[in-house]
Design a protein around this motif. Structure first.
Motif, mmCIF file in Angstrom:
data_model
loop_
_atom_site.group_PDB
_atom_site.id
_atom_site.type_symbol
_atom_site.label_atom_id
_atom_site.label_comp_id
_atom_site.label_asym_id
_atom_site.label_seq_id
_atom_site.Cartn_x
_atom_site.Cartn_y
_atom_site.Cartn_z
ATOM 1 N N VAL A 153 0.845 -1.203 0.000
ATOM 2 C CA VAL A 153 0.000 0.000 0.000
ATOM 3 C C VAL A 153 0.877 1.250 0.000
ATOM 4 C CG1 VAL A 153 -1.632 1.335 1.377
ATOM 5 C CG2 VAL A 153 -1.975 -1.114 1.087
ATOM 6 N N TYR A 154 1.868 1.244 0.875
ATOM 7 C CA TYR A 154 2.762 2.403 0.963
ATOM 8 C C TYR A 154 3.541 2.606 -0.329
ATOM 9 C CZ TYR A 154 6.886 5.096 2.268
ATOM 10 O OH TYR A 154 7.891 6.013 2.299
ATOM 11 N N LEU A 155 4.083 1.528 -0.891
ATOM 12 C CA LEU A 155 4.858 1.643 -2.118
ATOM 13 C C LEU A 155 3.989 2.085 -3.294
ATOM 14 C CD1 LEU A 155 7.264 -1.439 -1.957
ATOM 15 C CD2 LEU A 155 7.837 0.975 -1.706
ATOM 16 N N ARG A 156 2.762 1.579 -3.357
ATOM 17 C CA ARG A 156 1.873 1.981 -4.446
ATOM 18 C C ARG A 156 1.550 3.474 -4.361
ATOM 19 N NH1 ARG A 156 -2.803 -2.531 -5.748
ATOM 20 N NH2 ARG A 156 -1.428 -4.297 -6.205
ATOM 21 N N ILE A 157 1.204 3.920 -3.160
ATOM 22 C CA ILE A 157 0.877 5.340 -2.996
ATOM 23 C C ILE A 157 2.075 6.204 -3.357
ATOM 24 C CG2 ILE A 157 0.274 7.115 -1.319
ATOM 25 C CD1 ILE A 157 -1.394 5.053 0.146
ATOM 26 N N ARG A 158 3.229 5.827 -2.870
ATOM 27 C CA ARG A 158 4.437 6.630 -3.091
ATOM 28 C C ARG A 158 4.799 6.692 -4.580
ATOM 29 N NH1 ARG A 158 10.062 5.553 0.235
ATOM 30 N NH2 ARG A 158 11.084 7.537 -0.246
ATOM 31 N N VAL A 170 -9.865 11.498 -1.216
ATOM 32 C CA VAL A 170 -10.231 10.074 -1.114
ATOM 33 C C VAL A 170 -10.198 9.419 -2.492
ATOM 34 C CG1 VAL A 170 -12.138 8.504 -0.613
ATOM 35 C CG2 VAL A 170 -11.570 10.339 0.992
ATOM 36 N N VAL A 171 -10.691 10.113 -3.516
ATOM 37 C CA VAL A 171 -10.687 9.548 -4.872
ATOM 38 C C VAL A 171 -9.256 9.297 -5.342
ATOM 39 C CG1 VAL A 171 -11.243 10.025 -7.287
ATOM 40 C CG2 VAL A 171 -12.912 10.550 -5.501
ATOM 41 N N VAL A 172 -8.385 10.275 -5.149
ATOM 42 C CA VAL A 172 -6.986 10.128 -5.573
ATOM 43 C C VAL A 172 -6.295 9.028 -4.779
ATOM 44 C CG1 VAL A 172 -4.744 11.290 -5.577
ATOM 45 C CG2 VAL A 172 -6.769 12.493 -6.415
ATOM 46 N N LEU A 173 -6.513 9.004 -3.472
ATOM 47 C CA LEU A 173 -5.861 7.997 -2.634
ATOM 48 C C LEU A 173 -6.340 6.593 -2.981
ATOM 49 C CD1 LEU A 173 -3.913 7.589 -0.261
ATOM 50 C CD2 LEU A 173 -5.878 7.786 1.280
ATOM 51 N N ALA A 174 -7.628 6.440 -3.264
ATOM 52 C CA ALA A 174 -8.154 5.118 -3.623
ATOM 53 C C ALA A 174 -7.504 4.600 -4.897
ATOM 54 C CB ALA A 174 -9.668 5.201 -3.791
ATOM 55 N N HIS A 175 -7.338 5.479 -5.892
ATOM 56 C CA HIS A 175 -6.685 5.028 -7.124
ATOM 57 C C HIS A 175 -5.229 4.676 -6.872
ATOM 58 C CE1 HIS A 175 -4.476 5.492 -10.930
ATOM 59 N NE2 HIS A 175 -5.572 4.997 -11.489
ATOM 60 N N ALA A 176 -4.541 5.495 -6.063
ATOM 61 C CA ALA A 176 -3.129 5.229 -5.782
ATOM 62 C C ALA A 176 -2.937 3.895 -5.085
ATOM 63 C CB ALA A 176 -2.549 6.355 -4.935
ATOM 64 N N VAL A 177 -3.910 3.486 -4.285
ATOM 65 C CA VAL A 177 -3.811 2.200 -3.588
ATOM 66 C C VAL A 177 -4.126 1.036 -4.522
ATOM 67 C CG1 VAL A 177 -4.836 0.788 -1.759
ATOM 68 C CG2 VAL A 177 -4.292 3.182 -1.322
ATOM 69 N N LEU A 178 -5.102 1.191 -5.398
ATOM 70 C CA LEU A 178 -5.547 0.092 -6.250
ATOM 71 C C LEU A 178 -4.704 -0.068 -7.515
ATOM 72 C CD1 LEU A 178 -9.412 0.602 -6.019
ATOM 73 C CD2 LEU A 178 -8.018 -1.082 -4.803
ATOM 74 N N ARG A 179 -4.005 0.979 -7.939
ATOM 75 C CA ARG A 179 -3.251 0.912 -9.199
ATOM 76 C C ARG A 179 -1.917 0.201 -8.960
ATOM 77 N NH1 ARG A 179 0.033 0.656 -13.428
ATOM 78 N NH2 ARG A 179 -0.600 1.884 -15.240
ATOM 79 N N ARG A 180 -1.733 -0.952 -9.638
ATOM 80 C CA ARG A 180 -0.462 -1.665 -9.522
ATOM 81 C C ARG A 180 0.659 -0.845 -10.145
ATOM 82 N NH1 ARG A 180 -3.210 -5.989 -11.928
ATOM 83 N NH2 ARG A 180 -1.673 -5.947 -13.615
ATOM 84 N N THR A 181 1.874 -1.084 -9.672
ATOM 85 C CA THR A 181 3.026 -0.300 -10.133
ATOM 86 C C THR A 181 4.069 -1.141 -10.841
ATOM 87 O OG1 THR A 181 4.116 -0.582 -7.979
ATOM 88 C CG2 THR A 181 2.723 1.358 -8.265
ATOM 89 N N ASP A 182 3.789 -2.442 -11.052
ATOM 90 C CA ASP A 182 4.815 -3.301 -11.634
ATOM 91 C C ASP A 182 5.069 -2.984 -13.107
ATOM 92 O OD1 ASP A 182 2.230 -4.116 -12.084
ATOM 93 O OD2 ASP A 182 2.744 -6.229 -12.291
ATOM 94 N N ASP A 183 4.134 -2.315 -13.778
ATOM 95 C CA ASP A 183 4.323 -2.002 -15.191
ATOM 96 C C ASP A 183 4.796 -0.578 -15.417
ATOM 97 O OD1 ASP A 183 1.870 -0.975 -14.260
ATOM 98 O OD2 ASP A 183 1.128 -0.775 -16.312
ATOM 99 N N LEU A 184 5.034 0.187 -14.354
ATOM 100 C CA LEU A 184 5.478 1.564 -14.488
ATOM 101 C C LEU A 184 6.997 1.614 -14.631
ATOM 102 C CD1 LEU A 184 3.260 3.352 -11.812
ATOM 103 C CD2 LEU A 184 2.803 2.990 -14.255
ATOM 104 N N ALA A 185 7.456 2.583 -15.416
ATOM 105 C CA ALA A 185 8.896 2.720 -15.656
ATOM 106 C C ALA A 185 9.536 3.438 -14.481
ATOM 107 C CB ALA A 185 9.145 3.480 -16.956
ATOM 108 N N VAL A 186 9.556 2.779 -13.328
ATOM 109 C CA VAL A 186 10.065 3.428 -12.126
ATOM 110 C C VAL A 186 11.563 3.688 -12.201
ATOM 111 C CG1 VAL A 186 8.266 2.597 -10.603
ATOM 112 C CG2 VAL A 186 10.232 1.141 -11.064
ATOM 113 N N ASP A 187 12.311 2.814 -12.885
ATOM 114 C CA ASP A 187 13.755 3.020 -12.983
ATOM 115 C C ASP A 187 14.067 4.273 -13.787
ATOM 116 O OD1 ASP A 187 14.536 -0.526 -13.235
ATOM 117 O OD2 ASP A 187 14.178 0.766 -11.500
#
Length: 208
Positions: free
Chosen positions: A71-76, A168-185
């Motif tokens: 949850v924390y990593l997704r939000i961040r 609440v709307v923004v936070l809910a999306h940040a929690v539910l949206r997976r981050t494994d496909d994002l170009a984090v590097d």
């Protein structure tokens, strides 16, 4: 001889202004125009960071986080990656929430405009009457004006409620949206700082 020399000097002096005739004197742009042009440039630069909406709202990348750490990593990660999108969504939700309260909506946009133009978009010291004001003074003044305006306009409940709804709307999306496909590097390489820790954590932790 003296008359001829005098007439020659007068004719030469009379031609001097004509040599400059038709030239446009160089003058600096008014400070207000400079500020507006800088604000437009910074606004365009900020909007250029918006991610594609299809990448943000696709149903195939939404899921419940398996743990509190995720949850924390997704939000961040999501808040940084979709920061401009979240800002647009937040303002849109607040706008819809205040449609039935036009007075509160006017107060909200006045406050947003004051904060944007006097604090966020300003890249030079604020000078009034030949006196420059530092960032802390401007921040305190804007905060005081915001509180006073909310209190005297009786818009506190409406605006706080709409802001809470947008959050609440923004936070809910940040929690539910997976981050494994994002170009984090790539984002970490560009942004640096604390965002790099997200990229490192995502590489060492299992994909959520």
């Amino acid at each position: 001889m003296s008359n001829s020399n005098g007439s020659f000097l007068r004719s030469t002096n009379s031609k001097t202004p004509m040599a400059n005739y038709g030239t446009i004197p160089s003058s600096a742009s008014p400070p207000s125009l400079d500020f507006i042009s800088r604000a437009k440039e910074r606004g365009r630069a900020a909007l250029s960071t918006r991610r594609p909406w299809s990448e943000m709202i696709s149903a195939r990348v939404l899921s419940l986080p398996p743990s509190l750490g995720d949850v924390y990593l997704r939000i961040r990660t999501n808040v940084t990656y979709f920061s401009m999108n979240y800002g647009i969504v937040f303002l849109f939700v607040v706008f819809l929430s205040l449609l039935l309260h036009p007075g509160s909506l006017l107060v909200f946009f006045l406050l947003i405009g004051a904060w944007i133009f006097l604090f966020f978009l300003r890249d030079q010291p604020l000078v009034i009457g030949g006196r420059a004001f530092d960032e802390s003074f401007i921040l305190i003044c804007l905060s005081v004006v915001t509180i006073v305006l909310l209190l005297i306009s009786n818009s506190t409940v409406d605006i706080v409620g709409s802001v809470a709804t947008g959050s609440v709307v923004v936070l809910a999306h940040a929690v539910l949206r997976r981050t494994d496909d994002l170009a984090v590097d790539e984002e970490a390489a560009v942004a640096g700082g604390w965002y790099a820790a997200v990229g490192e954590s995502s590489r060492t932790s299992p994909a959520s």
